[in-house]
Scaffold this motif. Structure first.
Motif, PDB file in Angstrom:
ATOM      1  N   MET A   1       0.819  -1.214   0.000  1.00 16.89           N
ATOM      2  CA  MET A   1       0.000   0.000   0.000  1.00 16.89           C
ATOM      3  C   MET A   1       0.853   1.264   0.000  1.00 16.89           C
ATOM      4  O   MET A   1       0.391   2.339  -0.396  1.00 16.89           O
ATOM      5  N   LEU A   2       2.098   1.140   0.435  1.00 15.90           N
ATOM      6  CA  LEU A   2       2.968   2.315   0.538  1.00 15.90           C
ATOM      7  C   LEU A   2       3.921   2.461  -0.647  1.00 15.90           C
ATOM      8  O   LEU A   2       4.789   3.347  -0.632  1.00 15.90           O
ATOM      9  N   VAL A   3       3.764   1.634  -1.667  1.00 15.47           N
ATOM     10  CA  VAL A   3       4.633   1.730  -2.846  1.00 15.47           C
ATOM     11  C   VAL A   3       4.599   3.127  -3.478  1.00 15.47           C
ATOM     12  O   VAL A   3       5.657   3.663  -3.852  1.00 15.47           O
ATOM     13  N   PRO A   4       3.437   3.775  -3.631  1.00 13.82           N
ATOM     14  CA  PRO A   4       3.457   5.134  -4.201  1.00 13.82           C
ATOM     15  C   PRO A   4       4.336   6.101  -3.411  1.00 13.82           C
ATOM     16  O   PRO A   4       5.001   6.965  -3.996  1.00 13.82           O
ATOM     17  N   LEU A   5       4.359   5.964  -2.097  1.00 13.73           N
ATOM     18  CA  LEU A   5       5.203   6.816  -1.251  1.00 13.73           C
ATOM     19  C   LEU A   5       6.677   6.528  -1.518  1.00 13.73           C
ATOM     20  O   LEU A   5       7.475   7.455  -1.718  1.00 13.73           O
ATOM     21  N   TYR A   6       7.041   5.254  -1.520  1.00 13.58           N
ATOM     22  CA  TYR A   6       8.436   4.896  -1.763  1.00 13.58           C
ATOM     23  C   TYR A   6       8.910   5.413  -3.120  1.00 13.58           C
ATOM     24  O   TYR A   6       9.990   6.012  -3.238  1.00 13.58           O
ATOM     25  N   GLU A   7       8.101   5.189  -4.133  1.00 15.23           N
ATOM     26  CA  GLU A   7       8.506   5.582  -5.484  1.00 15.23           C
ATOM     27  C   GLU A   7       8.614   7.104  -5.613  1.00 15.23           C
ATOM     28  O   GLU A   7       9.521   7.616  -6.286  1.00 15.23           O
ATOM     29  N   ALA A   8       7.703   7.838  -4.984  1.00 13.11           N
ATOM     30  CA  ALA A   8       7.749   9.302  -5.044  1.00 13.11           C
ATOM     31  C   ALA A   8       9.030   9.828  -4.402  1.00 13.11           C
ATOM     32  O   ALA A   8       9.677  10.749  -4.918  1.00 13.11           O
ATOM     33  N   VAL A   9       9.405   9.249  -3.272  1.00  9.69           N
ATOM     34  CA  VAL A   9      10.633   9.674  -2.588  1.00  9.69           C
ATOM     35  C   VAL A   9      11.857   9.344  -3.432  1.00  9.69           C
ATOM     36  O   VAL A   9      12.773  10.169  -3.583  1.00  9.69           O
ATOM     37  N   TYR A  10      11.887   8.147  -4.003  1.00  6.04           N
ATOM     38  CA  TYR A  10      13.044   7.764  -4.815  1.00  6.04           C
ATOM     39  C   TYR A  10      13.153   8.627  -6.071  1.00  6.04           C
ATOM     40  O   TYR A  10      14.258   8.974  -6.496  1.00  6.04           O
ATOM     41  N   ASP A  11      12.016   8.979  -6.659  1.00  2.37           N
ATOM     42  CA  ASP A  11      12.042   9.882  -7.817  1.00  2.37           C
ATOM     43  C   ASP A  11      12.573  11.251  -7.415  1.00  2.37           C
ATOM     44  O   ASP A  11      13.380  11.858  -8.132  1.00  2.37           O
ATOM     45  N   ARG A  12      12.105  11.740  -6.274  1.00  2.93           N
ATOM     46  CA  ARG A  12      12.505  13.074  -5.800  1.00  2.93           C
ATOM     47  C   ARG A  12      14.010  13.131  -5.553  1.00  2.93           C
ATOM     48  O   ARG A  12      14.675  14.125  -5.889  1.00  2.93           O
ATOM     49  N   LEU A  13      14.566  12.062  -4.994  1.00  2.00           N
ATOM     50  CA  LEU A  13      15.990  12.028  -4.669  1.00  2.00           C
ATOM     51  C   LEU A  13      16.838  11.490  -5.810  1.00  2.00           C
ATOM     52  O   LEU A  13      18.064  11.453  -5.695  1.00  2.00           O
ATOM     53  N   GLU A  14      16.170  11.061  -6.889  1.00  4.23           N
ATOM     54  CA  GLU A  14      16.870  10.478  -8.038  1.00  4.23           C
ATOM     55  C   GLU A  14      17.776   9.334  -7.592  1.00  4.23           C
ATOM     56  O   GLU A  14      18.951   9.233  -7.958  1.00  4.23           O
ATOM     57  N   VAL A  15      17.210   8.424  -6.789  1.00  2.82           N
ATOM     58  CA  VAL A  15      17.950   7.264  -6.304  1.00  2.82           C
ATOM     59  C   VAL A  15      18.347   6.382  -7.479  1.00  2.82           C
ATOM     60  O   VAL A  15      17.534   6.081  -8.352  1.00  2.82           O
ATOM     61  N   GLY A  16      19.616   5.978  -7.486  1.00  2.00           N
ATOM     62  CA  GLY A  16      20.095   5.170  -8.598  1.00  2.00           C
ATOM     63  C   GLY A  16      21.355   4.407  -8.250  1.00  2.00           C
ATOM     64  O   GLY A  16      21.719   4.287  -7.065  1.00  2.00           O
ATOM     65  N   PRO A  17      22.042   3.886  -9.252  1.00  2.00           N
ATOM     66  CA  PRO A  17      23.227   3.060  -9.027  1.00  2.00           C
ATOM     67  C   PRO A  17      24.277   3.770  -8.166  1.00  2.00           C
ATOM     68  O   PRO A  17      24.584   4.942  -8.364  1.00  2.00           O
TER      69      PRO A  17
END
Length: 231
Positions: free
Chosen positions: A21-37
């Motif tokens: 249920m919290l996947v939208p929250l996780y993805e929004a945060v990762y997009d905002r921080l540009e989490v990557g390799p």
């Protein structure tokens, strides 16, 4: 410590029903921080590790901290590195994830984020009028003041956001199991709890029996301070 059968069942309900249920929250945060390799993430209270899996899928190196033995076991079954207490790594983490944080847990984990400017993400329920679950649970949980928590930890604000995280379930039974797995509903009589929750959920049932509980979550991004420059 070996998890009890009841704790294991509750943890599996979290992993199989509620955590997504919290996947939208996780993805929004990762997009905002540009989490990557190459990014190193430390997730507090990581549960069964879904947030870590999503970060790993983006190429990040993700480690979790989970005090509940049953949830920690499930996370390790997903081949994740999950510890019982915050580490003191030789190489500092870039991002500290503290979804539904407590001040004590946050303070204990901050030493792992020694890099100046490292990001700390705090998240919790949004405005009460935009969250269905608190009313279903009889008035709780109450959103914490994330900005004040960040300030008290000596962090520098760096933005915030809101994310729509509806809790959707196939039926009332799944909804009851999912909500109970959060640990937000407390009662000494489990049978009575299930009965009360089922009754509270009936207004949110759809024609096909599914249950739909709209919610807004809020997150705050803060950063560790840079050292003062010498004059």
């Amino acid at each position: 410590m070996t998890p009890t059968p009841t704790a294991t069942l509750v943890a599996r309900d979290w992993a199989e029903i509620q955590e997504r249920m919290l996947v939208p929250l996780y993805e929004a945060v990762y997009d905002r921080l540009e989490v990557g390799p190459g990014d190193r993430l430390l997730g507090l209270d990581c549960g069964a590790g879904l947030a870590l899996l999503l970060a790993s899928g983006r190429g990040a190196l993700a480690t979790g901290v989970e005090t509940d033995p049953a949830r920690r076991t499930l996370a390790r079954e997903r081949l994740l590195e999950v510890l019982a207490a915050p580490p003191a790594p030789a190489v500092p983490y870039d991002v500290l994830l503290a979804f539904s944080p407590t001040p004590g847990a946050l303070a204990a984990a901050l030493p792992a984020l020694r890099r100046p400017g490292g990001a700390v993400v705090l998240a919790d329920w949004g405005p009460a009028e935009r969250c269905t679950v608190p009313s279903v649970l009889g008035g709780g949980p109450v959103a914490r003041d994330l900005d004040a928590m960040a300030a008290a930890a000596g962090l520098v604000p760096d933005g915030s956001g809101r994310v729509f995280c509806p809790f959707g379930y196939a039926d009332v039974d799944s909804a009851v199991r999912g909500l109970l797995s959060t640990g937000l509903y407390e009662c000494s009589d489990p049978v009575q709890v299930e009965k009360e929750l089922a009754e509270a959920l009936h207004p949110y049932e759809r024609g096909d029996g599914a249950v739909w509980l709209p919610n807004i979550f809020r997150y705050v991004i803060a950063r560790t301070a840079y050292p003062a420059q010498a004059a």
